[in-house]
Write an enzyme that holds these catalytic residues in place. Structure first.
Site, PDB file in Angstrom:
ATOM      1  N   GLY A  36      49.690  39.891  45.745  1.00  0.00           N
ATOM      2  CA  GLY A  36      50.201  40.226  44.417  1.00  0.00           C
ATOM      3  C   GLY A  36      49.210  40.121  43.277  1.00  0.00           C
ATOM      4  O   GLY A  36      49.587  39.902  42.132  1.00  0.00           O
ATOM      5  N   LYS A  37      47.915  40.330  43.577  1.00  0.00           N
ATOM      6  CA  LYS A  37      46.906  40.233  42.522  1.00  0.00           C
ATOM      7  C   LYS A  37      47.114  41.299  41.450  1.00  0.00           C
ATOM      8  O   LYS A  37      47.132  41.010  40.257  1.00  0.00           O
ATOM      9  CB  LYS A  37      45.510  40.401  43.114  1.00  0.00           C
ATOM     10  CG  LYS A  37      45.052  39.234  43.938  1.00  0.00           C
ATOM     11  CD  LYS A  37      43.653  39.438  44.474  1.00  0.00           C
ATOM     12  CE  LYS A  37      43.544  40.593  45.441  1.00  0.00           C
ATOM     13  NZ  LYS A  37      44.328  40.406  46.662  1.00  0.00           N
ATOM     14  N   THR A 111      40.015  42.013  41.937  1.00  0.00           N
ATOM     15  CA  THR A 111      39.163  42.312  43.094  1.00  0.00           C
ATOM     16  C   THR A 111      39.994  42.517  44.354  1.00  0.00           C
ATOM     17  O   THR A 111      41.099  42.015  44.458  1.00  0.00           O
ATOM     18  CB  THR A 111      38.121  41.201  43.333  1.00  0.00           C
ATOM     19  OG1 THR A 111      38.799  40.030  43.795  1.00  0.00           O
ATOM     20  CG2 THR A 111      37.356  40.884  42.072  1.00  0.00           C
ATOM     21  N   GLY A 113      41.531  42.414  48.146  1.00  0.00           N
ATOM     22  CA  GLY A 113      41.803  41.358  49.101  1.00  0.00           C
ATOM     23  C   GLY A 113      41.298  41.694  50.494  1.00  0.00           C
ATOM     24  O   GLY A 113      40.999  40.816  51.288  1.00  0.00           O
ATOM     25  N   LYS A 166      54.851  34.538  44.401  1.00  0.00           N
ATOM     26  CA  LYS A 166      56.079  34.881  45.142  1.00  0.00           C
ATOM     27  C   LYS A 166      56.905  33.624  45.418  1.00  0.00           C
ATOM     28  O   LYS A 166      57.561  33.518  46.470  1.00  0.00           O
ATOM     29  CB  LYS A 166      55.742  35.619  46.442  1.00  0.00           C
ATOM     30  CG  LYS A 166      54.841  36.841  46.221  1.00  0.00           C
ATOM     31  CD  LYS A 166      54.733  37.723  47.438  1.00  0.00           C
ATOM     32  CE  LYS A 166      53.714  38.837  47.174  1.00  0.00           C
ATOM     33  NZ  LYS A 166      53.570  39.771  48.267  1.00  0.00           N
ATOM     34  N   ILE A 167      56.863  32.685  44.499  1.00  0.00           N
ATOM     35  CA  ILE A 167      57.607  31.435  44.660  1.00  0.00           C
ATOM     36  C   ILE A 167      59.116  31.726  44.677  1.00  0.00           C
ATOM     37  O   ILE A 167      59.898  30.959  45.242  1.00  0.00           O
ATOM     38  CB  ILE A 167      57.206  30.415  43.553  1.00  0.00           C
ATOM     39  CG1 ILE A 167      57.610  28.986  43.913  1.00  0.00           C
ATOM     40  CG2 ILE A 167      57.745  30.821  42.191  1.00  0.00           C
ATOM     41  CD1 ILE A 167      56.710  28.305  44.918  1.00  0.00           C
ATOM     42  N   SER A 541       9.562  52.498  70.213  1.00  0.00           N
ATOM     43  CA  SER A 541       9.867  52.198  68.796  1.00  0.00           C
ATOM     44  C   SER A 541      10.886  53.176  68.205  1.00  0.00           C
ATOM     45  O   SER A 541      10.547  54.020  67.390  1.00  0.00           O
ATOM     46  CB  SER A 541       8.601  52.144  67.940  1.00  0.00           C
ATOM     47  OG  SER A 541       7.676  53.155  68.263  1.00  0.00           O
TER      48      SER A 541
END
Lengths: 628, 302
Positions: A36-37, A111, A113, A166-167, A541
């Site tokens: 939920g940023k 930013t 997640g 989200k409490i 190489s």
């Protein structure tokens, strides 16, 4: 900068004074995906009444069929500004948002997640004073919570607010909150944050955002916004040692030579003594020039132009400091690296390093350990993958002026850049300079390369063959050496197989081992050429980067890359050592051309077509080209 | 909080100057976009400060659609003469030949040809490796996502999913042949910062920002100023004098005016404080569809 006070005591001037007095807090939001940023930031903008009418109207229109708060708005739509973000419902890149309250102005970096975009989270952290670490109350502390917290400590964000979001979805249960906070505190303890607060919120419903919520009567702390308005985070950079990285030499005419740049830390006044970090030459500050007039003093954060009292050699990248307080000046240091590229980092590979305005070639000389983001334990490693954090030592091609990141972020933070694609691959923080760098100097001998070469009557050089296994490299090299020897020249073939039996028998065929294989052979070729020999290096190489590294190691020795271009089908049909057959049968892994790529050279000095002519013809062609 | 002796605006000013100097020091052929608006005016002022006492070490490029307000062009020429900077003006010759205009061809096609394509032509012609623009992150959602040093591929396209990480103020300015960089020194400024800075520094701006009686017709709820006689009027349309000003400036047929009496900077700032609409509401090209600005930017628009 001065405010013209032509109309004193007007509303505007009162208002402007209030604005001027407001402090600025730069913070970021981070944490795992879906915690939920974006919704939180949307809520902060909405509650501080920064959503304007036309924006609100289009927001309500777009909010249909999505999770909406009490106001019928999907707040995350306010910040996820890219089409792909809206389609996928995730944040891909940092968004910078602005809001202000009566007490303070804020710039917030939202930013991503997703682990895939950790580099963008580090970007947001690098200019922030404080971080909001979000946690979904239902999920608790996750790997990404730990990863982000660790990166915060690495980048030096010292103030953290744990936002348990989200409490509402856990019925505003205090026990859930307390458990999460206790777990996080235990994890974060060794990360050394200066302050760590925790707030239970519902970004969607607005609990504990602007004011404390009646739905969490058990919570005794401050609501989020009042906390952000009052938390003390600033460090006084003017109190630190003076550092002035020169950005641009300002020469409008022959009579003026100024050094333009921003004071990174500390303060300087006209008449003060300074030292040039690279040359240790002293000078005195004669003038501090700006378009608004000359200053007597300049402090951290100010962009000015300094004029010295004498002509000393100073250019972009140099750092001015006070005598007795100079930065370290060295070509080796220990650092922590956050890797930000899909392409892994390997010790021995060459990159470009930028710190301040200094840009130099650099190599990771030692990978000491990786840090496990879950446990903070150190583990051994041979490479650094995307989003990993490692402690390394780095050597640069010429000495740099720097400080430890802990004492000065602007002179101790650097980026690593890919030499081919120019992409930014990683970010690092310098821990300390290595003493051995200052003690180790090249021994200068009286008998030098030129003397040895003239004794042999030849021009030393390195002829670097590249091409698939079976392309004809060794056959051509062999014929060339025979002809050179017959003419009284001194040559030597370094062959891939032969070297792997001795010097490099400890190395396997992983990408990391191949890098080291080439590095060692290039160093041996350089020593042999320095002894006056014509060195023929016959190595597959396969990677452009390592061939470039070999060229760089050769330095001022004449270096020619010879590409023996023979199609894979032809090489496979020849299969002189039976290796293709075994690779096809799955008995050999990482075989070039089969399950490992060959990057055909784009800048070879000479291309020989191995399928079109015999080795005898090709070696003659090469001999003529070399003009020995 | 801030123990720094610098104010908020002084900090923003110093950051922008540092960015401008970094461009001058790291690129071979930089150019500064000059659109004559308030942000361009601030950018110009900052560039003069950054290189003082030297002159601005790169040219200023104006992409002229031929439909700018006349007062803007007059202001541009006055500034170039007063400050002595090197001014380049470019108009898409194909668009000029075909008489591409916002009325007959629609705002979208017009913008594409006279702005985006014209910009690409001018940047290619000058072989510029860095183009400085005055965009701010608070203007629009996709702008909020853009780096200060924003990488463009050989066709000037922006890849928002693959931007270079930008840590501290260490900018990766390296380019491969054909690639270029867009640089935004005003990224961290807000509209209010711009206005307060213009006020406190006494920066000259186009008079169209100040309220005055101007000839106006109303179309689809937008107030359009009839700046010259090229504008086709419907039979029922008669321009009437109204007290208006502009919050942003662009092509006059596509830039909505606002009713206002704010005729001085303090009045503008106070009016903005009370405003309940965003800056670009009057810009017709932004609201075509959700994500349209991002799409334009991917195609090379600034």
């Amino acid at each position: 900068m001065t405010l013209p006070m032509a109309t004193p005591d007007t509303d505007i001037d009162l208002w402007l004074n209030q604005q001027t007095d407001k402090s600025l807090l730069r913070f970021l939001t981070c944490g795992s995906v879906d915690d939920g940023k974006s919704t939180l930031i949307g809520r902060l903008l909405y509650d501080s009444q920064l959503i304007l009418d036309d924006q609100l109207a289009s927001l309500k229109k777009e909010s249909r069929n999505r999770t909406t708060g009490d106001e019928g708005i999907d707040f995350s739509l306010l910040v996820d500004g890219l089409a792909a973000e809206r389609e996928q419902g995730i944040t891909i890149d940092v968004a910078y948002r602005f809001f202000s309250t009566d007490k303070r102005k804020f710039i917030v970096a939202d930013t991503p997640g997703h682990e895939q975009y950790t580099r963008n989270m580090a970007t947001g952290a690098s200019n922030a004073d404080l971080a909001l670490v979000l946690i979904d109350a239902r999920k608790g502390v996750l790997t990404q919570t730990r990863r982000h917290s660790f990166i915060l400590s690495l980048i030096g964000v010292k103030h953290v607010v744990l936002v348990v979001n989200k409490i509402d979805l856990v019925d505003y249960d205090q026990a859930v909150f307390d458990k999460i906070v206790a777990e996080y505190r235990a994890f974060a303890e060794p990360l050394g944050f200066k302050s760590l607060a925790a707030v239970p919120v519902s970004a969607l419903r607005g609990d504990n955002i602007l004011a404390t919520s009646p739905r969490t009567p058990w919570y005794r702390g401050s609501a989020l916004v009042p906390y952000l308005e009052t938390v003390e985070v600033a460090e006084d950079r003017t109190e630190q040692k003076f550092r002035f990285p020169v950005q641009w030499v300002n020469r409008p005419n022959l009579d003026f030579r100024g050094l333009s740049g921003t004071v990174a830390s500390g303060a300087i006044a006209v008449g003060d003594d300074v030292l040039i970090a690279s040359s240790r030459k002293p000078a005195v500050i004669k003038r501090i020039v700006t378009m608004d007039g000359e200053l007597n003093q300049a402090v951290a954060g100010q962009a000015v132009t300094l004029v010295l009292d004498r002509e000393v050699d100073v250019s972009r990248g140099d750092v001015l400091a006070r005598p007795g307080e100079t930065p370290e000046f060295s070509n080796q240091f220990q650092a922590r690296l956050v890797w930000m590229s899909e392409e892994s980092a390997f010790p021995g590979r060459s990159y470009l390093l930028k710190v301040g305005s200094q840009l130099v070639p650099a190599t990771i000389t030692d990978l000491k350990f990786r840090t496990n983001v879950n446990t903070l334990e150190h583990t051994a490693a041979t490479k650094i993958d995307l989003n990993e954090v490692a402690t390394v030592t780095i050597a640069t091609d010429k000495p740099l002026a720097f400080d430890s990141y802990a004492t000065n972020a602007l002179t101790g933070g650097f980026i690593l850049i890919d030499r081919l694609s120019n992409a930014t691959l990683g970010a690092g923080t310098i821990e300390f300079g290595l003493r051995r760098a200052q003690n180790l100097t090249y021994q200068a001998f009286d008998v030098n390369r030129a003397v040895r070469a003239s004794m042999k009557g030849q021009q030393p050089r390195i002829v670097w063959f590249t091409g698939l296994s079976g392309s004809g490299k060794s056959s051509i090299a062999n014929l060339l050496e025979k002809r050179l020897t017959a003419e009284g020249r001194h040559a030597y073939i370094l062959d891939g197989d032969n070297v792997r039996h001795g010097l490099n028998k400890d190395l396997g065929f992983t990408e990391a081992a191949r890098v080291e294989n080439i590095r060692r052979v290039a160093e041996v070729a350089k020593l042999m050429a320095d002894a006056g020999l014509i060195v023929l290096v016959s190595f597959i190489s396969p990677f452009e980067k390592e061939r470039r590294l070999a060229r760089e190691i050769a330095g001022d020795i004449d270096f020619a890359e010879v590409y023996v271009d023979t199609p894979l089908e032809v090489c496979e049909a020849r299969d002189p050592k039976g290796l293709y057959k075994r690779a096809r049968a799955g008995e050999i892994k990482n075989f070039t051309g089969i399950d490992s790529p060959f990057e055909a050279p784009t800048n070879a000095e000479l291309v020989l077509h191995g399928a079109e002519d015999e080795p005898t013809v090709l070696s003659e062609q090469l001999y003529d080209w070399l003009k020995i | 909080m801030s123990q720094s002796p610098l104010t908020h605006l002084q900090t923003l000013e110093a950051e922008s100057i540092e960015i401008l100097r970094e461009v001058a020091a790291s690129f071979e052929r930089p150019v500064m976009m000059y659109s004559i608006g308030k942000d361009s005016s601030v950018l110009l002022h900052l560039a003069r400060k950054a290189f003082f006492p030297s002159k601005i070490p790169f040219p200023l490029l104006h992409v002229n659609t031929t439909w700018k307000f006349r007062e803007m062009i007059a202001f541009r020429d006055r500034m170039a003469e007063e400050y002595g900077f090197d001014l380049i003006s470019h108009t898409n010759p194909d668009g000029l030949r075909d008489n591409i205009n916002p009325f007959d061809h629609g705002s979208s096609r017009y913008t594409d040809i006279m702005k985006t394509a014209a910009l690409r032509q001018a940047l290619n012609a000058g072989q510029y490796d860095a183009a400085i623009g005055g965009a701010r992150r608070d203007e629009e959602k996709s702008r909020a996502k853009e780096r200060i040093f924003s990488h463009r591929n050989a066709t000037h396209a922006w890849d928002p999913k693959n931007q270079r990480p930008e840590l501290w103020r260490v900018f990766n300015t390296r380019l491969n042949p054909g690639e270029s960089m867009r640089v935004f020194p005003l990224s961290n400024w807000t509209e209010l910062d711009i206005w307060t800075y213009i006020y406190s520094e006494g920066i000259p701006i186009v008079p169209l920002y100040f309220a005055k009686k101007r000839p106006i017709v109303e179309r689809f709820g937008t107030l359009i100023m009839v700046d010259d006689d090229r504008m086709p009027l419907n039979t029922d349309e008669v321009p009437r004098e109204e007290m208006v000003r502009f919050r942003t400036l662009g092509c006059y047929p596509l830039t909505g005016a606002m009713r206002s009496t704010a005729a001085s900077l303090p009045e503008i700032i106070m009016e903005m404080q009370a405003s309940r609409t965003s800056e670009r509401e009057g810009r017709l090209i932004d609201s075509d569809s959700v994500g349209s600005m991002e799409k334009k930017k991917q195609e090379g628009y600034f």
